[in-house]
Design an enzyme around this catalytic site. Structure first.
Site, mmCIF file in Angstrom:
data_model
loop_
_atom_site.group_PDB
_atom_site.id
_atom_site.type_symbol
_atom_site.label_atom_id
_atom_site.label_comp_id
_atom_site.label_asym_id
_atom_site.label_seq_id
_atom_site.Cartn_x
_atom_site.Cartn_y
_atom_site.Cartn_z
ATOM 1 C CB SER A 103 -0.909 -0.013 1.234
ATOM 2 O OG SER A 103 -1.614 -1.236 1.318
ATOM 3 C CB ALA A 104 3.635 1.810 -2.281
ATOM 4 C CB ALA A 105 -0.055 5.914 -3.037
ATOM 5 N N PRO A 106 1.705 7.711 -0.914
ATOM 6 C CG PRO A 106 2.211 9.873 -0.162
ATOM 7 C CD PRO A 106 1.546 8.593 0.268
ATOM 8 N N GLY A 107 4.422 7.315 -1.493
ATOM 9 C CA GLY A 107 5.757 6.872 -1.872
ATOM 10 C C GLY A 107 6.850 7.050 -0.835
ATOM 11 C CE LYS A 109 5.609 3.183 6.508
ATOM 12 N NZ LYS A 109 4.830 4.444 6.474
ATOM 13 N NE ARG A 132 -3.827 6.566 -1.951
ATOM 14 C CZ ARG A 132 -3.122 7.222 -1.036
ATOM 15 N NH1 ARG A 132 -3.269 8.535 -0.918
ATOM 16 N NH2 ARG A 132 -2.287 6.591 -0.236
ATOM 17 C CG ASP A 171 2.152 2.400 6.132
ATOM 18 O OD1 ASP A 171 2.091 2.253 7.363
ATOM 19 O OD2 ASP A 171 2.032 3.503 5.569
ATOM 20 C CB CYS A 224 -0.280 6.362 11.081
ATOM 21 S SG CYS A 224 -1.730 6.471 10.017
#
Length: 447
Positions: A103-107, A109, A132, A171, A224
């Site tokens: 779940s990488a966006a916006p980038g 990590k 996204r 994430d 988070c």
């Protein structure tokens, strides 16, 4: 800060006597932090983020949009707590790993992971929401590392490649309690019901992607948020239901981080950052029976689409030209490391790929229009193009995609740099330059 009574009671149970300190910290200003790239030597401030060698705190939040360095990928604005991923990678992950950032966006990590593995490993950076996913691709292109594939898939789609990944980073979408200080609107969206929905959704995501992680591979799980439902309880569920073992980390140098039985917590009254939770687990269960079936499929020879000599010669725009395999799809020409091309072919055959490696150019008739990905790549061979260094005002005009005028410049494609950092292309036609900066990336703000 107007917090619900339910949230207060739930969080008191976690923090106990520290709760009042925590509550006071939510009224303080959120720290601003950045993580620098290795494109140029850049020291953003005197205060480093302790757990990430490339992380820095800034004394105040500048107008990042007005900084050409941001657009050229010299640094990424990232919340400091989440940079602890750097420690997890350094302690547990080989640089030769094949990594999925699910779940990488916006980038944030993904740029960190790509910096860690660099060209030794391979990162598949995925985002389920297409809009996204394009932002994710933009940020990874700006970062400039080539051992990256950007995909736009659901977690269950990765079941098609069982045991493919050494590391999976999840994430997870969460209730966002750790963002209350940074994003006060999220307070109004919080409810206990939403916490339970998020915890259930996280389990579904983990279950769907689990088959893609090889046995003894590493799962890095983060949120988070503060509650145990989405954090420690989910880690325990992964151990029991999916078959994994929690891996302790060494945090001796970071007393401000709170270790629990199943993970590591960042509280704003103790750490300089927002709320965050992270845990690492080793997969103990076996990959399912489909793995051998997929392996056989992967050995089917790929169709070799012959590229013209002119297209093949575009590899000379890159350092170490012989390293690259050239791909042409429709009119787009890209380059990818030959040693990793088999893995790319597997991904391309089964998933929706938005970007991979370095996009070199777009072919229009007999012309090849150089791509922004080439300009921002760390592998660009700069001697192949005339270069013009521009001052701040022209750099901002370029980033706004305004018409640029360059006196005494050569005609044709020109690489613009700002303080020696490549920014993108213009085509000088004599009386003006056609601005080739991507329209969807342009600065819209009045500066």
């Amino acid at each position: 800060m107007n917090l619900s009574e339910t949230f207060i009671n739930r969080t008191k149970n976690i923090l106990k006597e520290d709760f009042n300190d925590f509550l006071q910290s939510l009224d303080s200003v959120s720290p601003t932090s950045v993580r620098v790239n290795d494109k140029i030597e850049l020291i953003s401030s005197d205060e480093k983020v302790k757990w990430c060698k490339d992380g820095f705190y800034l004394p105040e939040r500048p107008l990042f949009t007005a900084d050409p360095f941001l657009h050229a990928g010299a640094y990424y604005v990232q919340e400091a707590s989440s940079m602890f991923l750097c420690q997890v990678l350094e302690q547990l992950v080989s640089k030769e790993s094949t990594v999925l950032d699910l779940s990488a966006a916006p980038g944030g990590k993904s740029t960190l992971i790509s910096q860690y593995i660099n060209e030794k490993g391979l990162l598949i950076s995925n985002e389920i929401v297409r809009s996204r996913a394009y932002i994710l691709a933009e940020n990874l292109i700006k970062w400039g590392n080539d051992a990256v594939i950007v995909t736009n898939n659901e977690p269950k789609d990765f079941q098609q490649i069982p045991g493919f990944f050494d590391v999976v980073v999840v994430d997870a979408p969460c209730s966002g309690e750790g963002m209350f200080r940074k994003d006060p609107d999220s307070i109004n969206e919080w409810s206990e019901q939403n916490v339970m929905m998020c915890a259930a959704r996280q389990k579904d995501i983990l279950k769907d992607v689990w088959e893609a992680l090889k046995t003894n591979g590493i799962l890095i799980y983060s949120t988070c948020t503060y509650n145990t439902d989405e954090n420690e309880e989910n880690v325990a569920w992964i151990e029991q239901e999916l078959g994994a073992e929690f891996i302790p980390l060494n945090i001796d140098n970071f007393p401000e981080i709170t270790a629990t039985e199943k993970g590591y917590r960042f509280f704003p009254h103790k750490t300089k950052g927002e709320g965050f939770f992270i845990a690492a687990l080793k997969k103990k269960s076996e990959v399912g029976s489909r793995k051998s079936e997929i392996k056989k499929q992967n050995k089917i020879p790929q169709k070799n689409i012959k590229t013209s000599k002119e297209v093949e010669n575009l590899r000379n725009y890159l350092l170490i030209p012989e390293k690259w395999k050239i791909y042409q799809e429709n009119n787009i020409i890209s380059a990818f490391d030959k040693e990793k091309s088999e893995k790319l072919d597997i991904i391309k055959n089964r998933l929706k790929v938005l970007h991979f490696g370095i996009t070199l150019a777009e072919q229009k008739g007999k012309d090849f229009i150089p791509h922004i990905s080439l300009a921002l790549s760390k592998k660009l061979n700069k001697i192949c193009f005339p270069t013009v260094e521009v001052e701040y005002k022209i750099a901002i005009s370029f980033l706004k995609k305004e018409t640029i005028f360059l006196e005494n410049a050569a005609k044709g494609f020109i690489l613009l740099t700002y303080k020696n950092l490549p920014m993108g292309w213009v085509k000088n036609v004599g009386n003006r330059c056609n601005n080739l900066y991507p329209n969807e990336w342009r600065i819209r703000m009045k500066i």
